[in-house]
Every structure is written in structure tokens, then in C-alpha cells.
Write a protein that holds these residues in place. Structure first.
Motif, short mmCIF file in Angstrom:
data_model
loop_
_atom_site.label_atom_id
_atom_site.label_comp_id
_atom_site.label_asym_id
_atom_site.label_seq_id
_atom_site.Cartn_x
_atom_site.Cartn_y
_atom_site.Cartn_z
N THR A 411 -9.54 17.42 24.98
CA THR A 411 -8.74 16.81 23.89
C THR A 411 -8.02 17.93 23.39
OG1 THR A 411 -10.43 15.33 23.46
CG2 THR A 411 -8.86 15.49 21.66
N PRO A 412 -6.61 17.93 23.40
CA PRO A 412 -5.79 18.83 22.72
C PRO A 412 -5.92 18.90 21.12
CG PRO A 412 -4.46 17.19 24.19
CD PRO A 412 -5.77 16.69 23.96
N ARG A 413 -5.55 20.16 20.98
CA ARG A 413 -5.81 20.46 19.23
C ARG A 413 -7.10 20.49 18.76
NH1 ARG A 413 -2.54 22.21 15.60
NH2 ARG A 413 -2.87 21.76 13.38
N ILE A 469 4.64 32.78 23.66
CA ILE A 469 4.40 32.37 22.13
C ILE A 469 2.99 31.78 22.15
CG2 ILE A 469 5.17 31.09 20.00
CD1 ILE A 469 8.05 31.79 21.07
N LEU A 470 1.99 32.48 21.96
CA LEU A 470 0.81 31.87 22.13
C LEU A 470 -0.20 32.35 21.01
CD1 LEU A 470 -1.00 30.44 24.44
CD2 LEU A 470 -1.73 32.29 25.06
N HIS A 471 -0.26 31.62 20.01
CA HIS A 471 -1.19 32.10 18.95
C HIS A 471 -2.50 32.31 19.32
CE1 HIS A 471 2.18 31.04 16.30
NE2 HIS A 471 2.19 29.91 16.65
N ASP A 472 -3.00 33.40 18.86
CA ASP A 472 -2.38 34.35 18.14
C ASP A 472 -2.02 35.67 18.72
OD1 ASP A 472 -1.53 33.38 15.33
OD2 ASP A 472 -3.68 32.92 15.07
N SER A 473 -2.66 35.92 19.79
CA SER A 473 -2.66 37.29 20.59
C SER A 473 -1.27 37.39 21.20
CB SER A 473 -3.70 37.45 21.38
OG SER A 473 -4.63 37.83 20.38
N HIS A 474 -0.67 36.28 21.52
CA HIS A 474 0.65 36.14 22.34
C HIS A 474 0.56 36.86 23.44
CE1 HIS A 474 2.22 34.30 18.73
NE2 HIS A 474 1.68 35.35 18.15
N ASN A 475 -0.41 36.40 24.55
CA ASN A 475 -0.50 36.67 25.75
C ASN A 475 0.37 35.82 26.81
OD1 ASN A 475 -2.35 39.40 25.96
ND2 ASN A 475 -3.82 38.00 24.96
N LEU A 476 0.26 36.07 27.84
CA LEU A 476 1.05 35.19 28.56
C LEU A 476 0.37 34.15 29.15
CD1 LEU A 476 3.48 34.33 30.45
CD2 LEU A 476 2.60 35.97 32.15
N ALA A 477 0.77 32.65 28.58
CA ALA A 477 -0.24 31.55 29.04
C ALA A 477 0.46 30.67 30.27
CB ALA A 477 -0.72 30.77 27.91
N VAL A 478 -0.08 30.17 31.18
CA VAL A 478 0.78 29.25 31.99
C VAL A 478 -0.11 27.97 32.03
CG1 VAL A 478 1.75 29.25 34.36
CG2 VAL A 478 1.34 31.23 33.25
N PHE A 479 0.44 26.78 32.11
CA PHE A 479 -0.10 25.75 32.09
C PHE A 479 0.40 24.77 33.23
CE2 PHE A 479 0.16 27.09 27.83
CZ PHE A 479 -1.14 26.57 27.18
N GLY A 480 -0.10 23.92 34.06
CA GLY A 480 0.28 23.22 35.06
C GLY A 480 -0.90 22.80 35.94
N HIS A 481 -0.24 22.11 37.17
CA HIS A 481 -1.30 21.63 38.11
C HIS A 481 -0.89 22.28 39.55
CE1 HIS A 481 -3.44 18.46 40.36
NE2 HIS A 481 -3.80 18.20 39.41
N ASP A 482 0.02 22.52 39.66
CA ASP A 482 0.41 23.16 40.95
C ASP A 482 0.82 24.60 40.99
OD1 ASP A 482 1.86 22.40 43.99
OD2 ASP A 482 3.26 24.11 42.77
N PRO A 549 0.37 16.56 18.52
CA PRO A 549 1.86 16.89 18.39
C PRO A 549 2.58 17.03 19.56
CG PRO A 549 0.24 18.66 17.51
CD PRO A 549 -0.33 17.48 18.04
N VAL A 550 3.69 17.29 19.64
CA VAL A 550 4.62 17.25 21.06
C VAL A 550 4.16 18.35 21.83
CG1 VAL A 550 6.70 16.35 20.01
CG2 VAL A 550 6.33 18.77 20.20
N MET A 551 4.32 18.23 23.11
CA MET A 551 3.88 19.24 24.12
C MET A 551 4.08 20.57 23.95
SD MET A 551 2.01 20.12 26.80
CE MET A 551 1.67 18.26 27.18
N ILE A 552 5.36 20.75 23.23
CA ILE A 552 5.46 22.36 23.30
C ILE A 552 4.77 22.92 22.12
CG2 ILE A 552 7.39 21.89 21.46
CD1 ILE A 552 7.66 24.36 24.68
N LYS A 553 4.57 22.06 21.16
CA LYS A 553 3.59 22.61 19.85
C LYS A 553 2.30 22.78 20.31
CE LYS A 553 4.79 21.51 16.03
NZ LYS A 553 4.96 20.84 14.51
#
Length: 589
Positions: A411-413, A469-482, A549-553
Motif C-alpha cells: 500500500t502506497p503512503r 528528490i527522495l525525502h529525506d536523504s535524497h538518494n537515487l531511487a528507481v521504481f519499475g518492473h523492467d 496522491p498522484v504517482m509523482i508525489k
């Protein structure tokens, strides 16, 4: 208490203001033919306003004076104190402080409280110092707070810096800093960890503000959080949460970035029969396209009034209540002797802004700045992406056998722990079609493997999103399936120094590069808004998620490890309330 700027205490200025108020000298500026929104009495009454330098010298009977060097005819418009935003992160709008001022001042916002928490997490004390310097000499009064939680969840994530009590004491010694910014490590405060005890204590001993972040705190936890000395919260969730925190004496920073909570707030005020003076308004995190198109605090006023809140009560939250919270006796009222921070509205329904004055200077008319702002100054912190290119194999989850059971983030959020049976093929997990992989790379030089977690409830994915932009340490996050899509999005940001990117079919289809700390652009706000909108739309297209919220949020908050429940960080799946860390999602057979 925050000190009032010495410019109002000049004896010669006060002499001029008194002489003008008593009719012995002309005003510098006369606002004629308007109505005053009186935050003290709740009235909207006819009056003219005479300004001398940065001061309001007189609020007097309409048409009783005409002696002024400049007269501004208001034609029945309503004059309010300048709007005050009690908590925000400029970084969420992805533009520099100068650019931010150019957007919000014509909207009527004249004072903001900036927590440069995001740049602090990336660049440490030097980045906070840059933020202070970048906030100087603008038509927007930017009051800077000292980031309290760098990182926000110690031990659960790694940032670009660590702020201990000594760092907090140093920042609080800087005259530009008005207090301790949102204290996010709720568990550290209530368990009296030495670090958070020392940070909050430094704020108390400084005599400055101690601001909070109390998401989902209730009962004894809330009482303990406040007993430690934390005074405010913007992480409001529903009517019951709002009422409990009001009754506990907390200052609430009601935020426009979570509009779904505003009806709950109005219902709470109706239940108790008033809007307490401890209610203020803030924007917290607002995206650049929303900031440009809808506005910040002014948009929140529209929302509250449409929900049935009395317009003057809503304005009072964004002016006098905020000034009282900040200890700024010069702000919050249209009254003689106060600072001439004023906004002129056509009405109190649409809140269309026609004129804005800051410290007596006529700075904006009809949505446009009247004064030229100085260029961005100082050397901004760039080149903060200390990470080598990645490959598709970095997004594989190794496992043995033909099947495995894994921990998931469900579940998001409002996340909770879950488990899932998955297929294993060629030594790696086959992601179920209705899940997504979240991978977080530390971008500050750590060489350990990235943190990973499988997300459930995020829809089916046909592309990838990468963000620094990844609260709050702002590391590089990648989301996906492929994995190929994920690698393409990640490497685009590694190459440009940070930002946001969306990939599909192995190619990047939208991106916004943010070279300052991987968070901010130096481009014009309107240009940033256009590019961000493209990223926002592309991000919505790579998943079947249709909720709020929307995906980007969702993605920028998916690693917020200080909050309850599981969140994926660069260390694995972590829980901000229990301290649990799962570095390998595969559950041993």
C-alpha cells in the motif's frame, strides 16, 4: 522570540511616521478607497492607509487625507496583511530562492519559513549556509530554520551529512536562523536518544522556535513529543488527529499540499465552534507547476473558503496567527506602527491579488513583479552525484530454488508489512505483474549494495521512474518492473547530476535535470514547471495506479523512513517506528 528587524526602530523613521499620522507631514504612499480586513476584530471596514517608509503610519477614515507622494487607488478592494507561510521546503518547488520569490510575492506571500532540510541532507552545513545567503536581499522575507534531522531517520538511511547537537547549536548561533526546523525523528525524541535529546535541547536553550513533524502520533506518544519541547506539526491526517493536537496545545501548520485533509480541518473547527489562534497555514511541499498555476497560500485560502470557512478566519490563520507563532510583532495586522507588508485582494472568494507591498515598497501588481530582483548569488552546491553508472543486473533480486517467499511493502503512503510467494527463475526472482521494484542507491560515496523492496498496491508497471528528490536523504531511487527501463532512467540522472527521469521501452521519455544538490534548477520557474509537468504526465503513464496522491508525489515520499511502517531506503526495507531493517527481502526457507 524572533527579533524584529532594526529598520523599524530607527528614531528618524518613527518621527516621520508620527508627523504623517498626525497630519503634520505627507505620507510616502496612500492606499485610498479600499477596505481593511481587520485581523484583530474580524471586520471588513472602509479605511485608507498611509505608509511612511517600511511602516504603516495611519489607518484612517476613508477620503480624509490626500497628502501623499504617491496615491494608489483601490476602488473598494480589500487590504490584508501580507500572507505568511509557516513551513515549507523551497526545494520541493525545484527552483532557487530568488525564483521562488518571483512566483509567490505577486500571489501575496510576503514571509516564509524555510526549512532547507533537503539541501542540508545533501550538502551539510555548507549547503545550509548557501541557502541562507541565497535568501538574502529579496522582496520575499525568508526566515530560515535549522534542519534538525539530517538524516531524518538515523540508522535507517544514509544522507550526505549528519547533523548532531553540536551542528544544531552552531546553526542556531547564526542570527539568520529562527529556530529548529521540523523534528522528524519522533522515535528518537520520545525514547530520549542522546542525539535528538541534544538537538531539541539546543533549540530550547537558544530561546528560538522548536518545530515538529508528528505524523500519526497520539496519546502518550504525542504527549511525550510535546513534553520534550516540540511545539508544532503539519503532518495532519484527519479530524480526530487535528482535534487531539489542538487540545494538546500544538501549533498546527495546516498545509495546502494535502488538500484532502482540509475538509477534516474545517469540520474540526465547526465541532469546537472556533478557529483557534494556534492554527497557521503552510505549503510544505508544492510542485513547480502547481506553484505557478494555482499558487501557494493564496490557493489554500480559496480552498478553505470554498469549504465554508469564514474568509477572515482563514486570512487570520495565514497572517496574525502566523505572526504570533513567529513572535513577529511587526507582522500580521493592518495597523499603525506595524510593518507595511500588505496584499490587496479584489474579493475574499477568488482572492485575486492586485497589489503587493513589502516593507512599504510596491513590489507587485496584477500578478507581475514591479521591481527587478538581484541575480542569484554565491556558488551553488552542484556535482553531488557520487555514483557510478548502473546496469540492468543491479535490479535483479537473487534467490535460490524455484520459488521463494519475500517481504513486501504493501500500500502506497500508509504502508504496512506484507509477504508474497514468488517464482524464481535463473537464480533471480520473477516480479509478479502487479508489483514494482524500488531500488535505492546511496549517491554520497557509499559502496554497499543498494536497498531494495517489492511494492504492492502500486498498479501494473510498463516503464520506470528515477528520482533524486527522495525525502529525506535524497538518494537515487528507481521504481519499475523492467531492469532495462530502470537502468536507463537511473543512468540519465547519474550523468546529469540529479533530477527526475521516466523511461519506457529502454529509452528516456521525459526528464528534468536539477543540478543544484540534485534538487533545484536555475532555470526560470515557468520553464521548470513545463518540464516537470511532462515528467509528471509520463510518470502517470508508466503505471496503472489511479489513486491519490498522484504517482509523482508517491515516489518522492516512498523512502520517508521516519514515518511509521516499512519504507525502502539505501539500507533496505526499514520501519521508522520500530527500527526494523530488512536488508534481504528473501525470507529464509
Amino acid at each position: 522570540m524572533t527579533s524584529i528587524s532594526s529598520d523599524l526602530n530607527d528614531a528618524a523613521l518613527r518621527d516621520r511616521a508620527v508627523h504623517a499620522a498626525c497630519g503634520r507631514a505627507p505620507f510616502d504612499v496612500l492606499l485610498r478607497g479600499g477596505r481593511v480586513a481587520d485581523m484583530a476584530t474580524g471586520e471588513i471596514r472602509e479605511a485608507d492607509i498611509g505608509l511612511v517608509g517600511p511602516l504603516i503610519a495611519s489607518v484612517h477614515e476613508r477620503a480624509s487625507r490626500s497628502d501623499a507622494l504617491e496615491i494608489v487607488e483601490l476602488d473598494g478592494a480589500i487590504v490584508s496583511p501580507g500572507l505568511i507561510d509557516t513551513h515549507l521546503h523551497i526545494e520541493s518547488s525545484m527552483i532557487t530562492p530568488r525564483s521562488y520569490a518571483g512566483v509567490v510575492v505577486p500571489q501575496g506571500t510576503t514571509t516564509i519559513c524555510w526549512d532547507p532540510h533537503e539541501v542540508g541532507n545533501v550538502g551539510g552545513l555548507s549547503a545550509v549556509r548557501w541557502a541562507i545567503d541565497a535568501a538574502r536581499d529579496l522582496p520575499l522575507r525568508i526566515l530560515v530554520e535549522a534542519p534538525s534531522c539530517v538524516p531524518s531517520a538515523p540508522g535507517l538511511e544514509r544522507a550526505g551529512a549528519v547533523f548532531d547537537p553540536a551542528a544544531m547549536a552552531e546553526m542556531l548561533s547564526w542570527p539568520e536562523v529562527i529556530g529548529v526546523a521540523e523534528v522528524m525523528d519522533m522515535r528518537g525524541v520520545t525514547t530520549r536518544s542522546p542525539k535528538m535529546r541534544g538537538i531539541v535541547q539546543a533549540g530550547l536553550e537558544s530561546g528560538k522556535l522548536v518545530c515538529g513533524h508528528a505524523r500519526s502520533l497520539e496519546g502518550q506518544g504525542l504527549q511525550g513529543f510535546m513534553a520534550a519541547g516540540v511545539e508544532s506539526d503539519h503532518e495532519l491526517t484527519n479530524r480526530f488527529d487535528i482535534l487531539e493536537k489542538l487540545r494538546a496545545g500544538m501549533t498546527l501548520e495546516l498545509r495546502v499540499s494535502h488538500e484532502m485533509v482540509l475538509p477534516e480541518a474545517v469540520a474540526a473547527f465547526e465541532e469546537i465552534g472556533c478557529v483557534p489562534q494556534t492554527v497557521t497555514l503552510c505549503t510544505d511541499d508544492i510542485f513547480p507547476d502547481d506553484l505557478v498555476a494555482r499558487g501557494g497560500i493564496v490557493h489554500m485560502l480559496r480552498c478553505l473558503v470554498k469549504l465554508g470557512m469564514n474568509p477572515v478566519s482563514a486570512l487570520r490563520c495565514g497572517t496574525l496567527n502566523a505572526a504570533m507563532r513567529l513572535g513577529r510583532r511587526d507582522l500580521g495586522l493592518v495597523a499603525p506602527g506595524r510593518r507595511a507588508d500588505l496584499v490587496v485582494f479584489k474579493d475574499l472568494a477568488d482572492f485575486a491579488v492586485t497589489e503587493v507591498f513589502t516593507s512599504g515598497q510596491h513590489v507587485a501588481s496584477n500578478g507581475t513583479m514591479r521591481v527587478e530582483m538581484r541575480p542569484d548569488t554565491g556558488v551553488a552546491p552542484t556535482h553531488t552525484m557520487n555514483l557510478k553508472p548502473v546496469s540492468a543486473s543491479d535490479f535483479h533480486i537473487p534467490a535460490q530454488g524455484t520459488h521463494a517467499r519475500i517481504h513486501t511493502v504493501h500500500t502506497p503512503r500508509s504502508t504496512h508489512w506484507a509477504e508474497r510467494d514468488v517464482e524464481v527463475r535463473d537464480g533471480k526472482i520473477v516480479l509478479p505483474k502487479d508489483t514494482a521494484l524500488m531500488t535505492v542507491f546511496n549517491r554520497y560515496g557509499e559502496t554497499s549494495k543498494p536497498g531494495q523492496g517489492v511494492l504492492e498496491g502500486w498498479g501494473e508497471w510498463s516503464g520506470a521512474i528515477a528520482t533524486t528528490i527522495l525525502h529525506d536523504s535524497h538518494n537515487l531511487a528507481v521504481f519499475g518492473h523492467d531492469p532495462d527501463d530502470m537502468a536507463a532512467a537511473a543512468n540519465t540522472l547519474i550523468a546529469c547530476g540529479g533530477g527526475m527521469a521516466v523511461a519506457k521501452d529502454g529509452k528516456v521519455v521525459a526528464m528534468l535535470d536539477l543540478p543544484v544538490c540534485g534538487l533545484l534548477s536555475t532555470a526560470e520557474p515557468e520553464d521548470v514547471a513545463v518540464l516537470f509537468q511532462k515528467v509528471r504526465d509520463a510518470a502517470a503513464d508508466v503505471s496503472t495506479w489511479e489513486g491519490l496522491p498522484v504517482m509523482i508525489k508517491l515516489i518522492i515520499g516512498a523512502s520517508l523512513a521516519c514515518n511509521p511502517g516499512p519504507h525502502v531506503t539505501d539500507l533496505g526495507i526499514t520501519d521508522g517506528m520500530t527500527g526494523r531493517i530488512v536488508t534481504d527481502m528473501v525470507i529464509p526457507a
